[in-house]
Design an enzyme around this catalytic site. Structure first.
Site, PDB file in Angstrom:
ATOM      1  N   SER A   1       0.802  -1.227   0.000  1.00  0.00           N
ATOM      2  CA  SER A   1       0.000   0.000   0.000  1.00  0.00           C
ATOM      3  C   SER A   1       0.833   1.275   0.000  1.00  0.00           C
ATOM      4  O   SER A   1       0.304   2.347  -0.291  1.00  0.00           O
ATOM      5  CB  SER A   1      -0.940   0.022   1.209  1.00  0.00           C
ATOM      6  OG  SER A   1      -0.212   0.151   2.409  1.00  0.00           O
TER       7      SER A   1
ATOM      8  N   LYS B   1       0.853   4.705   6.814  1.00  0.00           N
ATOM      9  CA  LYS B   1       0.330   5.541   5.721  1.00  0.00           C
ATOM     10  C   LYS B   1       1.013   6.904   5.781  1.00  0.00           C
ATOM     11  O   LYS B   1       1.759   7.214   6.707  1.00  0.00           O
ATOM     12  CB  LYS B   1      -1.189   5.737   5.845  1.00  0.00           C
ATOM     13  CG  LYS B   1      -2.028   4.471   5.968  1.00  0.00           C
ATOM     14  CD  LYS B   1      -2.065   3.666   4.691  1.00  0.00           C
ATOM     15  CE  LYS B   1      -2.911   2.407   4.861  1.00  0.00           C
ATOM     16  NZ  LYS B   1      -2.795   1.516   3.680  1.00  0.00           N
TER      17      LYS B   1
END
Length: 309
Positions: A91, A161
């Protein structure tokens, strides 16, 4: 002939006070022929051997203590300073690859520091983000090494993230357009090649609440980030108290070593305007409160001086 010169055939010169040994041993001599100097050398050698043996035994006795101290220090470093994390997914490509090990700064949050735009952060699952994801089953040794910080944790449900918006920011992203923060488009050179900014899941505009951050993965079309959790209890935002720390270095493998700096697009003029109103109000108020006693004290002194005159 020089005075004092002797040939090799001369008899030993008798010195005053020394016994005459030319006719044999004298009373008090050791029959073995050892002199006091020899005795001292022998004793010293024995003592040296015993000292070395004692030092070796002391080292093995102290070794468990040294290992214990090292383990305690490793645990303290992992808890309060730096912790290693393993990247389990794609990701955050291409910034981070699956299997990378990153070092996370856990110290600055202890002093009230909060995530800033552009930082790559590790945070605990804020509420069901990892639901259904398989969890590794480490053995006892892996669990112990993870506990003391000598290897990345395999059991904790953490995510990594990039921070896009912080408290007070207005964020949005329309299909076909860039991500905007406070009306400023971001030049996201870190996004995975071929990905759009948010075409798979547009959002906003909306304001980031206090003590919350908005996060997105760099591999936009392969990241279940804030955009996909806008229906949860936090509306897709991550509470600041769930943030473990900022990822600062890719430490492993060696050929991927690099620092994780904040991209330049987050330094563009005007981006900080909205957030500075929220963040700047508290220091200003505290400064005013701190100055108030000084002003009152000075005013009292001036008044007392006028009364005296």
């Amino acid at each position: 002939m020089a005075v004092g010169a002797r040939s090799g055939h001369d008899q030993p010169e008798d010195r005053p006070g020394e016994p005459d040994r030319s006719t044999g041993p004298v009373a008090g001599d050791d029959p073995s022929g050892r002199t006091p100097a020899d005795e001292g050398a022998g004793d010293e050698g024995a003592d040296g051997g015993r000292s070395r043996s004692k030092n070796q035994r002391s080292f093995w006795k102290e070794l468990p203590l040294l290992i214990g101290i090292a383990l305690v220090l490793a645990l303290l470093i992992k808890t309060f300073l730096v912790q290693a994390f393993s990247i389990p997914s794609d990701s955050m490509q291409n910034t981070l690859q699956r299997g990378d090990r990153v070092l996370v700064d856990k110290l600055t949050p202890w002093f009230g520091s909060e995530p800033e735009r552009g930082e790559v952060v590790v945070f605990h699952d804020p509420g069901g983000w990892l639901e259904g994801e398989p969890t590794p089953d480490p053995n006892a040794l892996q669990k112990f090494l993870s506990f003391i910080g000598l290897m990345p944790s395999a059991e904790e449900k953490d995510l990594i993230k990039r921070t896009i918006g912080v408290a007070g920011d207005t964020i949005e992203c329309r299909k076909g357009g860039p991500v905007k923060v406070n009306g400023k488009p971001l030049d996201e050179t870190y996004v995975f090649p071929g990905d759009s900014a948010c075409d798979d899941q547009p959002f906003g505009p909306f304001k980031v609440p206090e003590d919350r951050i908005w996060v997105m993965g760099d591999h936009r079309q392969n990241s279940r980030d804030s955009r996909y959790h806008m229906e949860d209890v936090n509306d897709g935002f991550v509470p600041v108290d769930k943030v473990v720390g900022r990822a600062i270095v890719v430490a492993w493998p060696i050929n991927r070593w690099s620092t994780l700096s904040v991209p330049d697009t987050f330094d563009q003029p005007g981006l900080n305007t909205a957030a500075s109103v929220v963040a700047g109000g508290a220091p200003l108020a505290m400064g005013a409160l701190g100055a108030l006693p000084i002003v009152l004290w000075r005013r009292k002194r001036l008044t007392a001086g006028d009364t005296a005159r």
